[in-house]
Scaffold this motif. Structure first.
Motif, PDB file in Angstrom:
ATOM      1  N   GLU A 266       0.803  -0.934  -0.065  1.00 14.94           N
ATOM      2  CA  GLU A 266       0.173   0.216   0.024  1.00 14.94           C
ATOM      3  C   GLU A 266       1.525   1.082   0.250  1.00 14.94           C
ATOM      4  OE1 GLU A 266      -3.649   1.822   2.390  1.00 14.94           O
ATOM      5  OE2 GLU A 266      -3.108  -0.346   2.696  1.00 14.94           O
ATOM      6  N   PHE A 267       2.511   1.252   0.002  1.00 14.53           N
ATOM      7  CA  PHE A 267       3.140   2.451   0.355  1.00 14.53           C
ATOM      8  C   PHE A 267       4.370   1.579  -0.763  1.00 14.53           C
ATOM      9  CE2 PHE A 267       3.767   0.190   4.218  1.00 14.53           C
ATOM     10  CZ  PHE A 267       5.051   0.060   4.765  1.00 14.53           C
ATOM     11  N   THR A 268       4.808   2.852  -0.471  1.00 17.74           N
ATOM     12  CA  THR A 268       6.549   2.979  -1.724  1.00 17.74           C
ATOM     13  C   THR A 268       7.546   3.373  -1.094  1.00 17.74           C
ATOM     14  OG1 THR A 268       5.877   4.189  -3.366  1.00 17.74           O
ATOM     15  CG2 THR A 268       5.013   2.342  -3.458  1.00 17.74           C
ATOM     16  N   ARG A 269       9.037   3.189  -1.790  1.00 20.96           N
ATOM     17  CA  ARG A 269      10.035   4.530  -1.161  1.00 20.96           C
ATOM     18  C   ARG A 269       9.568   5.752  -1.079  1.00 20.96           C
ATOM     19  NH1 ARG A 269      15.285   1.891   0.060  1.00 20.96           N
ATOM     20  NH2 ARG A 269      15.227   4.648  -1.413  1.00 20.96           N
ATOM     21  N   SER A 270       8.791   6.353  -1.903  1.00 19.68           N
ATOM     22  CA  SER A 270       8.587   7.207  -2.214  1.00 19.68           C
ATOM     23  C   SER A 270       7.780   7.607  -1.336  1.00 19.68           C
ATOM     24  CB  SER A 270       7.934   7.771  -3.427  1.00 19.68           C
ATOM     25  OG  SER A 270       7.230   7.043  -3.889  1.00 19.68           O
TER      26      SER A 270
ATOM     27  N   VAL B 197       9.326   7.262   3.609  1.00 18.51           N
ATOM     28  CA  VAL B 197      10.126   5.909   3.555  1.00 18.51           C
ATOM     29  C   VAL B 197      11.465   5.487   3.063  1.00 18.51           C
ATOM     30  CG1 VAL B 197       9.741   3.077   3.457  1.00 18.51           C
ATOM     31  CG2 VAL B 197       7.502   4.807   3.632  1.00 18.51           C
ATOM     32  N   GLY B 198      11.787   5.295   2.154  1.00 17.50           N
ATOM     33  CA  GLY B 198      13.026   5.690   1.287  1.00 17.50           C
ATOM     34  C   GLY B 198      14.502   5.761   2.219  1.00 17.50           C
ATOM     35  N   ASN B 199      13.913   7.237   2.484  1.00 17.70           N
ATOM     36  CA  ASN B 199      15.133   8.031   3.304  1.00 17.70           C
ATOM     37  C   ASN B 199      15.517   7.673   4.326  1.00 17.70           C
ATOM     38  OD1 ASN B 199      15.561   9.543   1.519  1.00 17.70           O
ATOM     39  ND2 ASN B 199      14.615  11.243   1.905  1.00 17.70           N
TER      40      ASN B 199
END
Length: 999
Positions: free
Chosen positions: A928-932, A975-977
């Motif tokens: 439901e979510f990504t790195r961005s 999320v990615g950071n």
């Protein structure tokens, strides 16, 4: 007495029993229907209120209930599923209804960020809070913030970033009308200009129903019968109402968006009367007199009163007597009396705003709907002797201006009365003309599709004369969200079709950098009679800028420009450099200035030969008048140049041409337009020889009168130098790429000597373009001229994916292309300033359909959720903190999530583990979510969740030294950071224990 300043009611949104929105509510009222039903099975059963043999008096099996209350678009408001599942359903509904009411007021809700807009909410109970807080052992952080009364208002202020007063008012049944009074008072005091006022009531528990039954106040059939002979008590109802109040201004008056005006309001208390729960006639009289005195309204001029009207014998009697004391004066016709409680029930804390919305809709539509049960009036009330009549049918409200009153009385003794009147009626006539742009935005692509479809359906039914205003309204109200689409159209049917087509063709939301266009200014040879006339007729901003430059021309030139620009029969004039060149400059200046006026600013400019003059103005190096003077001086000697010659385009590079022909004073390179595109200039005989020799390279004679950019132009260049014309160049504010020098130069270099040299030297379009592409890295190349010449040449150059846009594509131009370019740029992220695109008559905001929330994403429970337990310690500790289980999209409580391992993990394990933690804490589904995804704005990770996430990450990394919470918080943007930050930490402090996904 001086009346209080008028306040406009500009926006409405509501959900009441039997009515999902304001339009449905008005129809319910006009039809004389009610929204009562049996208690839905998801609310309560007999077991919820009985207690063995000591069971209380049973409440009614009927009431006014709304549907769909468990649906909430949590992602739209940046709330995680975990938090949303623990929020009072009233908070969730108020958030959505507030957004709709603001849109209904003709305001982009995102535009209120940072303003002093106030939020005032009326609520007298929260079944959710009572149930959620009943067991301390079940308490979670989100239940604390999800159940607080204050949060009903604070949620709206937080989400919209409002800095004005934010409060929840509880005066029992008068709460929401008192909230309106508080908001109006703040506006009159000058504290705020805009207020969002809400009233909310949800019946999730039978507790108050049992209270009314035990107190002898409950109706036997669960329905209120206001002022009726059949009145036998209170029938409960629920719902949400939101209104937007604004200080009345000329702009609001002109827009016609005001439903009604608040003329005055008053609030008081019964004091020590004959019981804290009993109404006081004398206090009701006092609050009525105070309100009408403040409004400077005579009692005989009050057309109707929306009474409190609970349908209790005592309450109706006292209220009718108080009204009679104030309104029972000599009048030409009786004051109409009614109460919305017959339609929707007693909404308790939201009762006042329900009556208020009914009243202002009545004023706007100039009719008063019937009050249910009015056909059997309680004769004991003696209404006819008090100057009143119970309204038993649809009644026209003929008086101008209309005056009405709304009463609301709280069980604890707080009374409120609001006086409302007709809005200032200023017509805004409109006539269909020009091209408009319809815009729509949404939180993501999925929601965008449904919102575009809704707008298309709405536009299909719009009157043609209103279309431009509707389009302008979408530009004002519907542009603030991330995922967006725009289409250009001339009529409603075109607009609706274009919207539906855009949805089908859309491949995804534009992401990454905001569009960074470069402007390419076309050279001579692109002109034609009446060039740009179609755009001039359809686009006010271009028309105004074109008239500006034509009016600045010399007296002897101006008539020629008017003819070339607006008359199809001007081919002879267009062929003359002395006329064509100023005309081309005028088109280019007007087109470039129009783009800048609407917010499209170039990252760089490049002009091909003559195009450099308008480019220099856009770059800030020359003023429009100075550049126009230069262009006018330049063209005349060119017309008189001897040995005119001509030009020849060849599909070959310079080295190939040199290998085949001899270049000398009679034949030279005039332009390098691409890696395989070169233009020769020279005497006619020399061009004919070159044409024969270069036959294999597609030579083509150009339709020009002279051998431009060749020694033939030297006499004309000498005349320009000798003219001594004033050229005061300035430093450029936008990078200027010279096609004379083949790269960027400063505005100080644009001297008279430069412009003279430019006439005789070759154009290095290829070199200048390559430099521009390397330095400025534009996302778009926009042709500034009457034809798509330079963008066509750019096809042979590696433009690194820059999109080519042509706002004026030659003689066949329909005049819509400029708007189409704006639509394309907006869809990809440009924030366009739309007003200059429209005539003044079209700059009026009209009401639009409300945002379509994505309720299919999650359907949350209408009551506090049950706890989930697991026999896996790691899982249980997380679930204990979040109270999220499989029912809310999280990971199943029966499935082990983690085990311990004693090997150093690879980086994929680490990322998977952190993402799993985020999913657990937030209650998200896998994928439901990504790195961005932004942890705070998209996933709802507030400070509480951030601390808990930090604790879990440190547990995950043990025995590695823990990450400081403040350091973790600084890396919680995406999320990615976060993953990359933790990964860096693990490389700095290698550890041996990691929680990994278990099989």
């Amino acid at each position: 007495m001086t009346s209080d300043p008028a306040i406009a009611v500009t926006g409405i949104a509501c959900r009441f029993p039997g009515a999902s929105d304001a339009s449905a509510f008005w129809k319910l009222l006009l039809d004389g229907r009610h929204g009562a039903s049996e208690v839905p099975p998801d609310r309560w059963t007999t077991d919820d209120w009985t207690n063995g043999s000591d069971a209380p008096r049973p409440p009614s099996r009927f009431g006014g209930f709304i549907t769909g209350h468990s649906n909430f678009d949590h992602a739209f408001f940046g709330v995680s599923p975990a938090e949303a599942s623990e929020m009072d359903v009233q908070q969730r509904l108020i958030l959505e209804m507030a957004w709709h009411a603001i849109e209904d007021a003709g305001i982009d809700p995102t535009a209120l960020a940072g303003s002093t807009t106030g939020v005032f909410v009326g609520m007298m109970s929260s079944d959710w809070t009572s149930m959620a807080m009943s067991s301390p052992a079940e308490m979670t952080p989100h239940r604390g913030t999800g159940g607080g009364y204050c949060m009903a208002a604070n949620r709206v202020s937080y989400h919209l970033d409002l800095h004005g007063p934010s409060m929840t008012v509880d005066t029992a049944c008068s709460s929401s009308l008192v909230a309106i009074h508080q908001a109006a008072s703040a506006i009159r005091a000058g504290d705020i200009d805009t207020a969002i006022v809400a009233g909310a009531n949800m019946m999730l528990s039978p507790a108050l129903s049992v209270f009314y039954a035990e107190s002898g106040l409950a109706s036997t059939d669960g329905r209120c019968k206001p002022f009726s002979a059949g009145a036998d008590g209170i029938g409960r109802g629920e719902g949400i109402g939101v209104v937007v109040l604004q200080r009345e201004t000329d702009a609001i008056t002109r827009s016609g968006l005001s439903y009604a005006r608040i003329l005055a309001s008053a609030v008081n208390h019964d004091g020590r009367s004959n019981g804290i729960s009993a109404p006081s006639m004398w206090s009701q009289i006092a609050v009525l007199e105070s309100a009408y005195a403040r409004a400077s309204v005579n009692a005989a001029d009050v057309d109707f009163v929306e009474g409190h009207g609970t349908g209790t014998v005592l309450g109706d009697m006292i209220e009718s007597r108080a009204l009679g004391k104030v309104l029972g004066v000599e009048r030409s016709r009786p004051c109409l009396l009614g109460s919305v409680k017959g339609n929707v029930g007693h909404l308790e804390g939201a009762a006042g705003i329900a009556g208020f919305i009914k009243a202002i809709l009545s004023i706007k539509n100039r009719v008063l709907p019937p009050s249910l049960f009015a056909d059997a009036e309680n004769e004991a009330l003696g209404l006819s002797g008090k100057g009143m009549r119970l309204n038993d049918s649809i009644a026209k409200l003929p008086r101008t201006p209309i005056v009405g009153g709304i009463s609301s009385f709280g069980m604890g003794g707080t009374n409120a009365h609001v006086v409302v009147g007709s809005p200032t009626d200023v017509r805004s006539p409109s006539r269909l003309s020009g091209t408009s742009v319809l815009t729509i935005s949404a939180n993501d692509d999925s929601a965008l599709t449904s919102n575009v479809t809704a707008l298309a359906d709405f536009v299909d039914g719009v009157s043609p004369d209103r279309f431009n205003q509707i389009a302008y309204s979408t530009n004002i109200v519907k542009t603030g969200l991330r995922s967006r689409i725009a289409v250009a159209a001339d009529t409603p049917s075109q607009g609706a079709a274009a919207l539906r087509r855009a949805v089908l063709l859309r491949s995804g939301t534009a992401s990454g950098r905001t569009p960074a266009p470069a402007f390419l200014f076309t050279g001579q040879g692109s002109q034609y009679p009446a060039m740009g006339r179609a755009l001039e007729r359809r686009c006010p901003v271009y028309s105004d800028r074109l008239r500006e430059v034509v009016d600045a021309a010399a007296d002897d030139l101006r008539p020629h420009l008017d003819r070339v620009l607006f008359d199809e029969d001007s081919a002879e004039l267009v062929a003359r450099a002395a006329i064509a060149q100023p005309a081309l400059f005028a088109v280019q200046y007007a087109l470039s200035a129009a783009f800048v006026d609407v917010g499209v600013r170039p990252v760089a400019v490049l002009g091909h030969s003559l195009g450099e003059f308008a480019a220099s103005v856009t770059a800030g190096a020359l003023t429009m008048s100075d550049a126009l003077g230069l262009v006018s001086m330049r063209g005349t000697p060119m017309d008189s140049a001897a040995g005119a010659g001509g030009m020849l385009s060849v599909r070959a590079d310079v080295s190939t041409i040199v290998a085949h022909v001899e270049l000398d004073s009679t034949l030279c390179i005039a332009a390098i337009n691409g890696p395989g595109s070169t233009v020769l200039a020279g005497a006619t005989e020399a061009l004919e020889r070159a044409e024969r020799v270069l036959a294999a390279y597609s030579p083509k004679r150009q339709r020009v009168t002279h051998a431009f950019h060749s020694p033939t132009m030297e006499p004309a260049a000498s005349m320009l130098r000798a003219s001594g014309i004033r050229v005061p160049p300035n430093a450029t504010t936008v990078p200027f790429y010279s096609t004379l020098r083949g790269g960027e130069i400063d505005g100080a270099d644009l001297t008279l000597a430069y412009w003279s040299e430019q006439m005789v030297r070759p154009v290095d379009y290829l070199g200048a373009m390559r430099a521009l592409l390397a330095d400025a890295r534009p996302s778009h190349l926009i042709e500034i001229g009457p034809n798509g010449v330079l963008t066509t040449l750019a096809r042979d150059i590696d433009t690194t994916g820059a999109e080519r846009l042509v706002p004026m594509p030659g003689p066949a131009s329909a005049g819509t292309e400029f708007a189409e370019v704006l639509a394309a740029l907006y869809s990809q992220g440009t924030d366009v300033v739309w007003a200059p695109l429209y005539q003044q008559q079209h700059r009026t905001v009209r009401r639009l359909p409300g945002y379509r929330f994505d309720h299919d994403r999650h359907r949350l429970a209408g009551k506090p959720t049950l706890r989930f337990r697991s026999n896996v310690p790691a899982v249980e500790s997380i679930l204990d903190d979040t109270a999220v289980g499989a029912a809310h999209g999280g990971v199943s409580a029966e499935s082990p999530l983690f085990t311990t391992a004693t090997s150093v993990p690879d980086e994929l394990d680490l990322e998977t583990s952190i993402c799993t933690l985020i999913a657990q804490l937030g209650g998200f589904e896998t994928g439901e979510f990504t790195r961005s995804s932004r942890l705070r704005d998209d996933l709802g990770f507030d400070s509480i969740m951030a601390v808990r996430l930090g604790d879990r990450v440190n547990e995950l990394l043990a025995p590695t030294p823990p990450i400081a919470v403040v350091d973790l918080a600084d890396n919680l943007d995406t999320v990615g950071n976060l993953v990359d930050f933790v990964r860096h930490h693990t490389r700095t402090y290698p550890h041996t224990v990691i929680l990994e996904g278990a099989n």
